[in-house]
Design an enzyme around this catalytic site. Structure first.
Site, PDB file in Angstrom:
ATOM      1  N   HIS A 137       0.837  -1.208   0.000  1.00 16.46           N
ATOM      2  CA  HIS A 137       0.000   0.000   0.000  1.00 16.46           C
ATOM      3  C   HIS A 137       0.872   1.259   0.000  1.00 16.46           C
ATOM      4  CE1 HIS A 137      -3.524   2.479   1.435  1.00 16.46           C
ATOM      5  NE2 HIS A 137      -2.519   3.226   1.884  1.00 16.46           N
ATOM      6  N   GLU A 138       1.807   1.320   0.933  1.00 16.22           N
ATOM      7  CA  GLU A 138       2.651   2.516   1.045  1.00 16.22           C
ATOM      8  C   GLU A 138       3.583   2.660  -0.153  1.00 16.22           C
ATOM      9  OE1 GLU A 138       1.958   4.700   3.143  1.00 16.22           O
ATOM     10  OE2 GLU A 138       0.616   3.477   4.357  1.00 16.22           O
ATOM     11  N   HIS A 177       1.915   4.886  -2.677  1.00 14.31           N
ATOM     12  CA  HIS A 177       2.079   6.312  -2.357  1.00 14.31           C
ATOM     13  C   HIS A 177       3.501   6.783  -2.676  1.00 14.31           C
ATOM     14  CE1 HIS A 177      -1.815   6.605  -0.556  1.00 14.31           C
ATOM     15  NE2 HIS A 177      -1.538   5.865   0.509  1.00 14.31           N
TER      16      HIS A 177
END
Length: 437
Positions: A25-26, A29
């Site tokens: 997920h990170e 980003h």
């Protein structure tokens, strides 16, 4: 001893899967932020004390002690205040929250960062950066789910008879001993007509039956005399049952039973045999669509689950099998999976489906348009784009960047609600867990 070791192995594998999901997920980003030239000082998996970190280039990569989330730190998440200052103290607690958030967004500001601030990027770029994280979870969920469907396969009901019920029982009744029929109980049409275990129903009223859903719909829609063709020991036989009306589970548009909802329909009285078969890509995508739809419905229904959760955690209420489950509960289920009396490949498939469901939940939850979630930042960027375009159309002055920091008091309230709900689920998972067995 073996049970304990397998349980611990299941929990350890879930924790590893959780860390991978958070890191993935990170990473979404991080890569998009760097792609748009935003400086990212930190990339962390977990919260709390740092147990390992290494700096590469301008970013510190690390793992923290509590695997309950993760973050990347981007410079300039919020624009300066109206006076152009990054920090200005206030005696107002609400104003203090806003200023603290704004100050934290600039605490690692270095010379040359003025052109590398998050808020200075165009709204569509900020939307991509914030959406990239949840999108990575969606990609992982689809890959895992479709991969399991196309390789291991999914359970599918067939037109083969797995067993014949002797009596007519409402599906809403307690199952009990359905082999023992009370004297007043009506004998089931299938039993009277001579339907047997192992029979394959090939036609209903002369219409070929190739799948369970079609057969089920024909039975439900046609109470009364029927002609059923079966294949038994290589021979074709014709049976003449008289279908009765009975209370059965309602089905949705996809032919799946709806838990707790019943309708009156035609009834034959047999159980269909289930098999596990690999699905095609199209069938797998359809199943994934159903999974997303169910996930959205479950998310919407969360507030209505609170009373039952409270009763399950602090009262004598039953923990329903569709009750919300947290990280602790999911880890516990993963431990149970390892002890199931199933082939190893089925256990692996089950575990992968758990991780697919978990990642889909992360995607849906993070897309809620509320701070501090990613969806809240996306909503702020979209609102900024809308009002700037409106100003341009009406030839008004550019209103400038939307100050998301002003929503921080609301974000704290939302975060507080989330924390309370998480703690409630945690207590329920410990004292009254959902059990797959």
């Amino acid at each position: 001893m073996t049970t304990i070791l397998l349980t611990l192995l299941g929990i350890a594998l879930f924790v590893l899967g959780l860390l991978v999901s958070i890191a993935w997920h990170e990473l979404g980003h991080l890569t998009t932020a760097k792609m748009f030239g935003i400086r990212v000082p930190q990339y962390m998996v977990g919260f709390g004390p740092t147990i390992w970190s290494r700096k590469k280039g301008e970013t510190e990569y690390g793992i923290k002690a509590i695997p309950a989330g993760g973050y990347i730190r981007m410079i300039g998440m919020f624009p300066p205040g109206a006076d152009g200052r990054i920090e200005a103290r206030s005696t107002s607690p609400w104003r203090g929250m806003i200023e603290d958030a704004r100050s934290a967004a600039y605490e690692e500001l270095e010379p040359g960062d003025e052109k590398r601030l998050f808020y200075t990027r165009k709204p569509w770029k900020r939307v991509i950066v914030m959406f990239a994280g949840p999108f990575m979870n969606l990609v992982l969920a689809v890959a895992l789910f479709v991969g399991v469907c196309m390789t291991f396969g999914m359970e599918k009901q067939t037109t083969e008879v797995a067993g014949v019920q002797k009596c007519v029982f409402k599906q809403s009744d307690d199952a009990g001993d359905r082999d023992a029929c009370p004297k007043a109980q009506q004998t089931s049409p299938g039993y009277v007509a001579g339907l047997r275990e192992g029979d394959v129903i090939t036609a209903f009223d002369g219409e070929p039956m190739k799948d369970w859903n079609t057969l089920s719909e024909r039975i439900r829609a046609n109470p009364g005399p029927a002609v059923i063709t079966v294949e038994r020991d290589g021979r074709e036989l014709t049976l003449h049952p008289v279908l009765v009306r009975n209370e059965v589970l309602k089905k949705d548009a996809d032919g799946e039973p709806v838990r707790g909802q019943y309708v009156t329909a035609g009834y034959l009285g047999f159980a269909a045999k289930s098999v596990i078969e690999p699905l095609s890509l199209g069938e797998s995508v359809d199943r994934m669509g159903d999974m997303v739809e169910n996930g959205v419905e479950s998310l919407i229904a969360l507030p209505s689950k609170v009373p039952d959760l409270w009763d399950a955690a602090f009262g004598d209420g039953e923990r329903k099998d569709d009750s919300p489950v947290g990280v602790v509960g999911t880890a516990r289920i993963s431990g149970e999976v390892m002890n199931l009396d199933m082939p190893t490949q089925s256990i692996v498939a089950f575990f992968l489906l758990i991780m697919a469901t978990f990642n889909l939940s992360l995607f849906l939850f993070n897309m809620l348009p509320l701070l501090p979630l990613d969806g809240g930042h996306i909503a702020g960027a979209l609102w900024e784009s809308l009002r700037r375009n409106i100003a341009k159309v009406f030839r008004r002055p550019d209103p400038g960047p939307f100050d998301v920091a002003k929503l921080m008091p609301v974000a704290y309230v939302v975060a507080g609600i989330f924390i309370c709900f998480t703690l409630l689920v945690l207590v329920a998972d410990v004292v009254n867990p959902v059990k797959i067995t």
